[in-house]
Design a protein around this motif. Sequence first.
Motif, PDB file in Angstrom:
ATOM      1  N   SER A  52      33.285  45.509  34.593  1.00 43.27           N
ATOM      2  CA  SER A  52      31.818  45.582  34.673  1.00 43.27           C
ATOM      3  C   SER A  52      31.319  44.981  35.974  1.00 43.27           C
ATOM      4  O   SER A  52      30.374  45.500  36.592  1.00 43.27           O
ATOM      5  CB  SER A  52      31.201  44.857  33.474  1.00 43.27           C
ATOM      6  OG  SER A  52      31.553  43.476  33.480  1.00 43.27           O
ATOM      7  N   LEU A  67      32.875  52.892  34.209  1.00 43.17           N
ATOM      8  CA  LEU A  67      32.137  52.819  32.947  1.00 43.17           C
ATOM      9  C   LEU A  67      32.847  53.598  31.843  1.00 43.17           C
ATOM     10  O   LEU A  67      32.863  53.183  30.673  1.00 43.17           O
ATOM     11  CB  LEU A  67      30.717  53.365  33.145  1.00 43.17           C
ATOM     12  CG  LEU A  67      29.782  52.503  34.007  1.00 43.17           C
ATOM     13  CD1 LEU A  67      28.459  53.219  34.241  1.00 43.17           C
ATOM     14  CD2 LEU A  67      29.530  51.168  33.315  1.00 43.17           C
ATOM     15  N   MET A 123      35.634  51.500  30.725  1.00 41.14           N
ATOM     16  CA  MET A 123      35.092  50.373  29.949  1.00 41.14           C
ATOM     17  C   MET A 123      34.748  50.813  28.529  1.00 41.14           C
ATOM     18  O   MET A 123      34.994  50.079  27.555  1.00 41.14           O
ATOM     19  CB  MET A 123      33.853  49.811  30.636  1.00 41.14           C
ATOM     20  CG  MET A 123      34.158  49.043  31.920  1.00 41.14           C
ATOM     21  SD  MET A 123      32.650  48.628  32.845  1.00 41.14           S
ATOM     22  CE  MET A 123      31.764  47.666  31.620  1.00 41.14           C
TER      23      MET A 123
END
Length: 345
Positions: free
Chosen positions: A167, A185, A188
Amino acid sequence: MKGFKSTFFQSYVMNAMFSSLFFFILLQVYLLAVKNPAFSIKTSLILSFFVMVLLMVCSIYFGIRNLFILNGKLSKISGYLASLRNGKFPDQLKVEHTEETARMITEVNLLGEYVQEQIELLQKMSNEKLVLSEQVHTAAVIEERQRIARDLHDAVSQQLFALSMMSATAIKLFDEYPEAAREQLIQMADISVKAQGEMRALLMHLRPVELQKDSLCDGIIKLLRELKSKTNHHFQGSIDEVCGLTKAAEEHLFRIVQEAVSNIIRHAEAGKIKVELSEEEGYVHLFISDDGKGFDPEDKKMISYGIRSMKERCKEIGGVIQIRSIYHEGTYIDIKVPVKGGKDD
């Protein structure tokens, strides 16, 4: 007891009769030897009769007297044994070595001591068993906590650390390299899904579903429904009712299903999980499979606490377990447990 008393009394009467007969024979021998005309056969018969009556009266008196004494002793012995049977420990019986019952009373007293020693030993063993059980429970709780702590550190903690690092990188890349940030992202999101699955599996261990009054079939169905609603895995189930298993065996098989499915969710990276339960030819057959990454069953480093637990549980109920795994194809757990009777019984 009545037969014993009757025999005891009859022995005194028979002794009196034989003693009188013996006295009569001796008297006749004496008369023949001395040839005294004052003593005729009639006189000797009358004398022998009176002697016999006297001996019988004395024998009956002493027989009844001794019978009452013996009856009192036997009643005390009977009462002592009845107290032992009811769990009481009365004072030992007094032994008088001149009595016929002295040996019996001594043996009864020794029996009372032995019973009391055995009860004290059983109580001691019960206390030791309780202490040992508490120690085993405490050790199991500590081991389980350590295992969960290791799992949290090895899986969830590392995934959360990776999320924090990625992040931070995505924030730096967002303005100048939006495509790279987008890739970060996506990764993630994938890691967060895995971490969520790990946490749900660990929570399932901390709050396991209980069989309670459900059958093994109903318990497995409820477990799979709960997991299906809380994970992204696709479950396939073919669960039949089975007969002949003890409650303990059902509990062990249910725990094996819990452990196996939990391991798949946390480690296998699988999409599909299949659970089958059936009964055939005197065996309960449990089959669990997944389409995950697989592992080497011969590699001791890869053998987890959960697999050892499943093997131990299966062994305790007399079952046979086979674990097969192929890299990139999945893992198969095959369990057979013999049962008494069956559907046709």
